[in-house]
Design a protein around this motif. Structure first.
Motif, short mmCIF file in Angstrom:
data_model
loop_
_atom_site.label_atom_id
_atom_site.label_comp_id
_atom_site.label_asym_id
_atom_site.label_seq_id
_atom_site.Cartn_x
_atom_site.Cartn_y
_atom_site.Cartn_z
N ARG A 112 3.81 12.04 -29.54
CA ARG A 112 5.10 11.62 -28.70
C ARG A 112 4.50 11.32 -27.31
N HIS A 113 3.57 11.91 -26.69
CA HIS A 113 3.33 11.77 -25.27
C HIS A 113 1.83 11.30 -25.27
N ASP A 114 1.29 10.59 -26.32
CA ASP A 114 -0.28 10.37 -26.45
C ASP A 114 -0.32 9.60 -25.14
N ALA A 115 0.20 8.54 -24.54
CA ALA A 115 -0.12 7.50 -23.75
C ALA A 115 -0.24 8.05 -22.36
N ILE A 116 0.81 8.87 -21.79
CA ILE A 116 0.65 10.02 -20.80
C ILE A 116 -0.39 10.76 -20.84
N LEU A 117 -0.55 11.58 -22.00
CA LEU A 117 -1.70 12.54 -22.05
C LEU A 117 -3.07 11.81 -22.08
N ARG A 118 -3.31 10.86 -22.30
CA ARG A 118 -4.66 9.97 -22.40
C ARG A 118 -4.91 9.78 -20.69
N VAL A 119 -3.85 9.41 -20.09
CA VAL A 119 -3.95 9.19 -18.56
C VAL A 119 -4.26 10.65 -17.88
N VAL A 120 -3.54 11.71 -18.27
CA VAL A 120 -3.72 12.94 -17.91
C VAL A 120 -5.22 13.33 -18.09
N ASP A 121 -5.64 13.27 -19.35
CA ASP A 121 -6.93 13.74 -19.49
C ASP A 121 -8.22 12.88 -18.71
N LEU A 122 -7.89 11.55 -18.41
CA LEU A 122 -8.66 10.78 -17.48
C LEU A 122 -8.65 11.18 -16.26
N GLY A 123 -7.54 11.64 -15.69
CA GLY A 123 -7.44 12.12 -14.34
C GLY A 123 -8.27 13.43 -14.06
N ALA A 124 -7.86 14.40 -15.15
CA ALA A 124 -8.73 15.49 -15.18
C ALA A 124 -10.08 15.51 -15.24
N ALA A 125 -10.71 14.63 -16.21
CA ALA A 125 -12.01 14.56 -16.36
C ALA A 125 -12.68 13.98 -14.91
N GLU A 126 -11.94 12.99 -14.46
CA GLU A 126 -12.62 12.57 -13.04
C GLU A 126 -12.46 13.55 -11.88
N GLY A 127 -11.75 14.78 -12.01
CA GLY A 127 -11.72 15.69 -11.14
C GLY A 127 -10.51 15.86 -10.17
N ASP A 128 -9.49 15.00 -10.69
CA ASP A 128 -8.32 15.08 -10.02
C ASP A 128 -7.37 16.25 -10.28
N LYS A 129 -7.42 17.29 -9.33
CA LYS A 129 -6.82 18.64 -9.53
C LYS A 129 -5.26 18.52 -9.78
N ARG A 130 -4.54 17.40 -9.37
CA ARG A 130 -3.26 17.20 -9.85
C ARG A 130 -3.10 16.96 -11.14
N PHE A 131 -3.92 16.17 -11.80
CA PHE A 131 -3.91 15.85 -13.26
C PHE A 131 -4.41 17.32 -14.08
N TYR A 132 -5.65 17.77 -13.50
CA TYR A 132 -5.84 19.14 -14.00
C TYR A 132 -4.99 20.08 -14.22
N LYS A 133 -4.22 20.32 -13.24
CA LYS A 133 -3.12 21.43 -13.13
C LYS A 133 -2.09 21.11 -14.18
N ILE A 134 -1.79 19.84 -14.27
CA ILE A 134 -0.78 19.23 -15.47
C ILE A 134 -1.30 19.61 -16.90
N ARG A 135 -2.54 19.24 -17.05
CA ARG A 135 -3.31 19.61 -18.42
C ARG A 135 -3.11 20.91 -18.57
#
Length: 215
Positions: A112-135
């Protein structure tokens, strides 16, 4: 949308403003499902929502700010995943059902949330702490419950004391998230969707209990 919503400059948005803001988020969500995150521009989101870039900037500083809002909403919804493993039995046929329902619920949530989860994973992998915390918030919704399940089984003598509950739970949740984000890819290995879930449930049950599920 409920609660008080403010514009970028701090003003409280009225009902019409809230509706416009939500429409922008809905349109952005739809675009993320069909376009790479980096290709999504403010003008395109605004045009799709039938408004102007100026209106977009009233509610969000940029596309990333709006994406973070979508991600936060998704993370709040992920709290319901804990119910799939919290206070559930892992013994006998009930344990098999718990594993199956956990897998079904987790994969369905990810789809259901595939699109936004892909962005969250990308941001987390790039070291963005905001996306990492959400993941981590999403993953923790299940990890904590599974950790508790292993501890409970240990207390009853059903799981070896040398097993680390947190390590087992964390490993299983990471496995679930990896499989969930790669669901379509299994077909290239000749794995049918109907085969994926029961076999994943088998691995989860083995991981938590050390035993094959009862038939």
């Amino acid at each position: 949308m409920t609660g008080q919503v403010r514009t970028v400059d701090g003003r409280v948005a009225g009902r019409r403003g809230q509706a416009t803001r939500q429409k922008l988020l809905d349109c952005l969500s739809e675009m993320l499902s069909s376009s790479p995150y980096r290709d999504v521009k403010v003008i395109d989101v605004a045009r799709r929502a039938g408004t102007s870039p100026a209106t977009f900037y009233q509610y969000f500083p940029d596309v990333e700010g709006a994406v973070l809002e979508l991600a936060e909403e998704m993370a709040r919804e992920s709290a319901q995943l804990s119910e799939l493993a919290a206070d559930r039995s892992w013994v006998g046929k009930a344990g098999r059902q718990t594993a199956e329902e956990l897998v079904d619920g987790f994969l369905d949530f990810w789809r259901r949330h595939d699109a936004i989860l892909r962005v969250v994973d990308l941001g987390a992998a790039e070291g963005d702490k905001r996306f990492y915390k959400i993941r981590m918030k999403v993953l923790n919704s299940v990890t904590g419950s599974l950790t508790g399940a292993v501890k409970d089984l240990q207390a009853k003598g059903r799981v070896d004391k040398d097993v680390s509950p947190a390590a087992v739970a964390g490993s299983l949740v990471m496995m679930l998230s990896a499989v969930a984000s790669h669901q379509k890819g299994f077909t290239t290995w000749g794995v049918k969707q109907a085969e994926l879930r029961p076999n994943l449930a088998l691995l989860v049950h083995l991981g938590i209990t050390g035993k094959k599920p009862a038939r």
